[in-house]
Design an enzyme around this catalytic site. Sequence first.
Site, short mmCIF file in Angstrom:
data_model
loop_
_atom_site.label_atom_id
_atom_site.label_comp_id
_atom_site.label_asym_id
_atom_site.label_seq_id
_atom_site.Cartn_x
_atom_site.Cartn_y
_atom_site.Cartn_z
N TRP A 139 4.65 -10.72 3.24
CA TRP A 139 5.98 -10.17 2.96
C TRP A 139 6.95 -10.74 4.00
O TRP A 139 6.66 -10.69 5.20
CB TRP A 139 5.89 -8.65 3.06
N ASP A 173 -0.93 -2.89 7.57
CA ASP A 173 0.28 -2.39 6.90
C ASP A 173 -0.09 -2.00 5.46
O ASP A 173 -0.40 -2.85 4.63
CB ASP A 173 1.37 -3.47 6.91
N LYS A 205 6.75 3.50 -2.50
CA LYS A 205 6.26 3.15 -3.82
C LYS A 205 5.45 4.29 -4.45
O LYS A 205 5.69 4.69 -5.57
CB LYS A 205 5.38 1.90 -3.75
C1 LMR Z 1 9.45 -5.98 -1.72
O1 LMR Z 1 8.55 -6.60 -1.14
O2 LMR Z 1 10.06 -6.44 -2.69
C2 LMR Z 1 9.77 -4.58 -1.28
O3 LMR Z 1 8.91 -4.17 -0.29
C3 LMR Z 1 11.20 -4.40 -0.97
C4 LMR Z 1 11.60 -5.02 0.33
O4 LMR Z 1 12.11 -4.29 1.17
O5 LMR Z 1 11.43 -6.23 0.52
#
Ligand code: LMR
Length: 449
Positions: free
Chosen positions: A179, A260, A295
């Site tokens: 992420w 996480d 979520k």
């Molecule tokens: C995502 O990965 O799309 C979500 O967790 C929203 C974000 O804050 O990036």
Amino acid sequence: MRRLTKAATPRSAAGKSPATDKSIAARLDGVPHCGSLIIHAFPFKYGRFMYHHLPVYAGDPILSLHEAFLADPRVNKVSLSIGLYFDEHGRLPVLDCVRQADLKLREQERPSGYLPIEGAPAYRAAVQRLVFGADHPAISQGRIATIQGVGGSGAIRIGADFIKNFMPGSEVWISDPTWDNHESLMQGAGLKVGRYPYYDAKSNGLRYDEMLAFFGNLTSGSVVLMQPCCHNPTGIDLSHEQWAGVIEVMKKNSLVPFLDMAYQGFGSGVEEDAWAVRAMVDAGLCPLVTNSFSKNFSLYGERCGGLSVVCPTAEEADRVLGQLKAGIRRVYSSPPLHGEQLVATVLDTPALNQRWIEEVREMRERILRMRVLLAQNLTAGLPGMSVDFLTEQHGMFSYTGLTATEVDTLRDKHGIYLVRSGRMCVCGLNAGNVKAVADALIVVWKARG
Ligand code: LMR
């Protein structure tokens, strides 16, 4: 440490003789300085160019895209970019358990005082039970320091600050890819961040052996950020056997896991998805664990999360909790009230807790159905192409292998939004749009020749 002389800073603020870049550089030359001194030294002058030296923010790759989606006037547009769970009607659900908890809370008079710095006791206890398992000995031994986080992101940042302050020299390793915000949150705390092998584009699978070998070469005390379930952005998770291999290397090399967990319940089940966290603690590792209720409670805007630091002893957990509190106090002082009350009420009321488990199961099963439906539609239009990855991956996200250019085509020509890395949030699919999405994907994939 030497400090800048008074003359170096406020004279220009008074509007008399603004310091030039050159004069500031001259004064800073040879002066050991920190960021705050540099801030004082900028050529301050009220007027048009006060902040002209700031770089333009390019926007967040995920959140900006969602804004573009919202502004898109096309009626058939489909949001498969941001990690939001939409229901079968394309709406963000209000969970029934949350609605009931809200009604229950509204019946009471609830003054809005400050929460303790570390968060509400009932909420923090509920986080521990959910993440580690209600009967986990580390809880009864008092070995876990848990704070309420401002969402998962806020919890990660507090954890990152903690590493920076109390594990000096530690480098943080994140998966390639991960992420986007993982890197920013860690770097924002001043930590050095590197990447370990994770995704194999050729097989659309995991580079497990390379990852393990990489961990085997890390210096002791290195922090390794992993996701226990529903890996964002790839959807590719480790099997129990693979986790066992990771645990062995981490123990051998004295690595510190940072886990996480933002999607607990969206993979295999609320308890099942925490398997890796619990296995690590059972094996004697001391992970830092962040979790989020955005979520699985559909409470994105309430910013409910947690950070739990597992310690060798209760005495150390007390010290850690104290320093986490000190860290929070200087950032946002104390967390917000309403969302945590909703979460704690649901988790602490047996009937509501049961309802929540059912609702998470319904969301999980809908995600799976959408994965299957998309795969079936794609297979019908692209008989030679294997799309097994869609049903093998877990959680909200799927790494499709689409290039940034192909993603742009999907958005521009078909109104279908994915992240430019090729990440698709399958939770935006429903029975009404899955065929159109599959058809557009088929067009794009066929154009590859
Ligand atoms: C995502 O990965 O799309 C979500 O967790 C929203 C974000 O804050 O990036």
